[in-house]
Scaffold this active site. Structure first.
Site, PDB file in Angstrom:
ATOM      1  N   ASP A 205       0.827  -1.201   0.000  1.00  0.00           N
ATOM      2  CA  ASP A 205       0.000   0.000   0.000  1.00  0.00           C
ATOM      3  C   ASP A 205       0.866   1.257   0.000  1.00  0.00           C
ATOM      4  O   ASP A 205       0.546   2.247   0.669  1.00  0.00           O
ATOM      5  CB  ASP A 205      -0.913  -0.023   1.233  1.00  0.00           C
ATOM      6  CG  ASP A 205      -2.008   1.042   1.164  1.00  0.00           C
ATOM      7  OD1 ASP A 205      -2.337   1.473   0.052  1.00  0.00           O
ATOM      8  OD2 ASP A 205      -2.507   1.450   2.231  1.00  0.00           O
TER       9      ASP A 205
ATOM     10  N   CYS B 289     -20.828 -12.259  -5.428  1.00  0.00           N
ATOM     11  CA  CYS B 289     -21.754 -11.378  -4.702  1.00  0.00           C
ATOM     12  C   CYS B 289     -23.204 -11.601  -5.137  1.00  0.00           C
ATOM     13  O   CYS B 289     -24.128 -11.352  -4.358  1.00  0.00           O
ATOM     14  CB  CYS B 289     -21.373  -9.915  -4.927  1.00  0.00           C
ATOM     15  SG  CYS B 289     -19.840  -9.430  -4.123  1.00  0.00           S
TER      16      CYS B 289
ATOM     17  N   CYS C  47     -26.744  -9.618  -4.094  1.00  0.00           N
ATOM     18  CA  CYS C  47     -26.621  -8.960  -2.788  1.00  0.00           C
ATOM     19  C   CYS C  47     -26.154  -7.516  -2.953  1.00  0.00           C
ATOM     20  O   CYS C  47     -25.184  -7.240  -3.656  1.00  0.00           O
ATOM     21  CB  CYS C  47     -25.648  -9.720  -1.897  1.00  0.00           C
ATOM     22  SG  CYS C  47     -25.389  -8.966  -0.266  1.00  0.00           S
TER      23      CYS C  47
ATOM     24  N   CYS D  62     -23.939  -4.088   1.140  1.00  0.00           N
ATOM     25  CA  CYS D  62     -22.904  -3.076   1.365  1.00  0.00           C
ATOM     26  C   CYS D  62     -23.336  -1.719   0.819  1.00  0.00           C
ATOM     27  O   CYS D  62     -23.103  -0.682   1.452  1.00  0.00           O
ATOM     28  CB  CYS D  62     -21.583  -3.510   0.747  1.00  0.00           C
ATOM     29  SG  CYS D  62     -21.633  -3.841  -1.033  1.00  0.00           S
TER      30      CYS D  62
ATOM     31  N   CYS E 182     -24.075   1.789   3.452  1.00  0.00           N
ATOM     32  CA  CYS E 182     -23.114   2.893   3.512  1.00  0.00           C
ATOM     33  C   CYS E 182     -23.785   4.146   4.062  1.00  0.00           C
ATOM     34  O   CYS E 182     -24.754   4.650   3.471  1.00  0.00           O
ATOM     35  CB  CYS E 182     -22.545   3.173   2.120  1.00  0.00           C
ATOM     36  SG  CYS E 182     -21.331   4.519   2.127  1.00  0.00           S
TER      37      CYS E 182
ATOM     38  N   CYS F 140     -16.827   8.870   1.279  1.00  0.00           N
ATOM     39  CA  CYS F 140     -16.509   7.731   2.140  1.00  0.00           C
ATOM     40  C   CYS F 140     -16.017   8.213   3.510  1.00  0.00           C
ATOM     41  O   CYS F 140     -15.138   9.082   3.599  1.00  0.00           O
ATOM     42  CB  CYS F 140     -15.442   6.867   1.468  1.00  0.00           C
ATOM     43  SG  CYS F 140     -14.907   5.457   2.453  1.00  0.00           S
TER      44      CYS F 140
ATOM     45  N   CYS G 200     -14.178   3.486   8.748  1.00  0.00           N
ATOM     46  CA  CYS G 200     -15.547   2.963   8.783  1.00  0.00           C
ATOM     47  C   CYS G 200     -15.529   1.536   8.254  1.00  0.00           C
ATOM     48  O   CYS G 200     -14.836   1.235   7.283  1.00  0.00           O
ATOM     49  CB  CYS G 200     -16.455   3.831   7.913  1.00  0.00           C
ATOM     50  SG  CYS G 200     -18.163   3.255   7.810  1.00  0.00           S
TER      51      CYS G 200
ATOM     52  N   CYS H 193     -19.653  -1.298   5.449  1.00  0.00           N
ATOM     53  CA  CYS H 193     -19.884  -2.142   4.276  1.00  0.00           C
ATOM     54  C   CYS H 193     -19.341  -3.552   4.490  1.00  0.00           C
ATOM     55  O   CYS H 193     -19.824  -4.511   3.867  1.00  0.00           O
ATOM     56  CB  CYS H 193     -19.275  -1.511   3.030  1.00  0.00           C
ATOM     57  SG  CYS H 193     -17.483  -1.306   3.077  1.00  0.00           S
TER      58      CYS H 193
ATOM     59  N   CYS I 155     -21.624  -7.562   5.202  1.00  0.00           N
ATOM     60  CA  CYS I 155     -21.340  -8.519   4.131  1.00  0.00           C
ATOM     61  C   CYS I 155     -21.472  -9.956   4.640  1.00  0.00           C
ATOM     62  O   CYS I 155     -20.785 -10.346   5.590  1.00  0.00           O
ATOM     63  CB  CYS I 155     -19.932  -8.297   3.590  1.00  0.00           C
ATOM     64  SG  CYS I 155     -19.470  -9.454   2.285  1.00  0.00           S
TER      65      CYS I 155
END
Length: 386
Positions: free
Chosen positions: A148, A202, A205, A208, A212, A228, A255, A258, A262
């Protein structure tokens, strides 16, 4: 970089060894992919053109290099992706979010900063690959680890490596581990056999998307970073837009909403790394206690933590918003007024404190009006006094 002279059999054996070495080093899973990310370039450019990166100018600084690993590290032909689970045993999801007097901190940030730990492990993995190459008479192996920290599409690479699939919240999902994991990459110059990607699971679904708080997931797999809460509380340097402050609630660093809803995360494993366990003073932390931290205490307490990167003033900014969203309390009003007069604050923090004070006093006024109406109704016999 130089070309590998390992045989096909040796390359296949090395790939198997890499996955075992990865597990020995504490990684939860290892995947391998080629470096062709051309199919993602248009989506990346569109995301940037829409301004979804907000103040994160570094996302646009290197053009399409993010989708071209060989430009980042010349000679790269494969990417080894590593996954490491981080979900701590004392996550405290429900209790922290449901009690507005507590501060909610994203589950990845309660322990040690993951960057250095993963990078060190990836470096050891690269060294092991180099030793294997030497033992088998190959030319020198070159690699470069990333966690990252570079212009690279890490989730897309992990998707291609078979680590998981990209969910509608844009995070990577693994059928066994959900999304509670960190990713790291090792760029290598060896034509290793690649893994098969996992199909998207997914289905229909949209939990998420619906969960939010700020409607930041604007399309399947696309997040408007400017909305976000993780961006607003961590990346944003200045004032948090007023339109999002109520929705932030008591989330003071990141946060997880989401991820919390799941269904893939229901059986996610806890981390085996004690460094990722939530620090004692961040387990169900009281907002007023956190707000009272001096800058010196903040720096000391967050040493080695991801939280430290936002600095003390943004820490106070975030907590001020959370205090404004908490139920009215004389203690909260007093704390806000006292902090406003301290040397810890700047104009941006003062703006958020003033907003929080106004919110607290408005809440008190509305509660007082409601109480008066109830009293009058009782007096008139419209309702019975309990």
């Amino acid at each position: 970089m130089t070309t590998s002279y390992l045989s096909v059999t040796e390359l296949c054996q090395l790939a198997r060894e890499i996955k075992q070495w990865g597990k020995d080093l504490g990684f939860s899973e290892i995947g391998i992919c080629d470096i062709d990310l051309s199919e993602h370039e248009a989506a990346l450019q569109s995301w940037l053109d829409n301004g979804y990166h907000g103040e994160m100018s570094y996302m646009a600084n290197h053009g399409m290099m993010r989708a071209r690993p060989a430009e980042l590290h010349p000679g790269t032909v494969r990417v080894v992706t590593a996954r490491m689970d981080y979900l701590p045993p004392s996550a405290g999801f429900a209790s922290n979010l449901s009690d507005p007097n507590l501060g909610y901190i994203s589950r990845y940030a309660g322990g040690r900063d993951y960057h250095k730990l993963l990078r060190q492990r990836l470096k050891k993995l690269g060294d092991k690959i180099g030793e294997y190459c030497k033992q088998h008479g190959s030319v020198e192996h070159n690699f470069r680890p990333f966690v990252d920290s570079a212009p690279i599409l890490e989730r897309q690479l992990a998707d291609k490596s078979g680590i998981g699939w990209t969910g509608k919240h844009s995070l990577l999902l693994n059928p066994e581990a959900g999304s509670w994991f960190f990713l790291g990459e090792l760029l290598v110059d060896i034509p290793l056999p690649v893994d098969i990607p996992i199909a998207q699971q997914c289905g229909s679904c949209v939990a998420c998307i619906k969960s939010c708080p700020t409607q930041a997931i604007v399309e399947d797999g696309i997040v408007d970073g400017r909305r976000c809460i993780s961006y607003l509380t961590i990346e944003l340097q200045g004032a948090i837009p007023v339109e999002f402050r109520d929705a932030i609630g008591n989330r003071i660093y990141g946060c997880d909403d989401c991820q919390l809803v799941c269904p893939i995360n229901r059986h996610a494993p806890l981390t085996k790394e004690s460094d990722f366990h939530t620090r004692e003073n961040l387990v169900q932390p009281q907002l007023l206690s956190l707000f009272d931290w001096s800058e010196a205490y903040f720096l000391k307490t967050t040493q080695g933590s991801p939280i430290r990167r936002i600095g003390h003033k943004r820490w106070l900014r975030n907590i001020a918003v959370a205090l404004g969203n908490a139920p009215f309390s004389d203690d909260i009003v007093q704390a806000l007024q006292t902090k406003r007069q301290s040397d810890d604050v700047d104009d941006i923090v003062i703006e958020h404190i003033d907003w929080a004070l106004n919110k607290q006093l408005t809440t008190q006024y509305q509660a007082s009006r409601l109480t008066q109406r109830v009293i009058r109704a009782v007096e008139k016999g419209l309702v019975r006094d309990a």
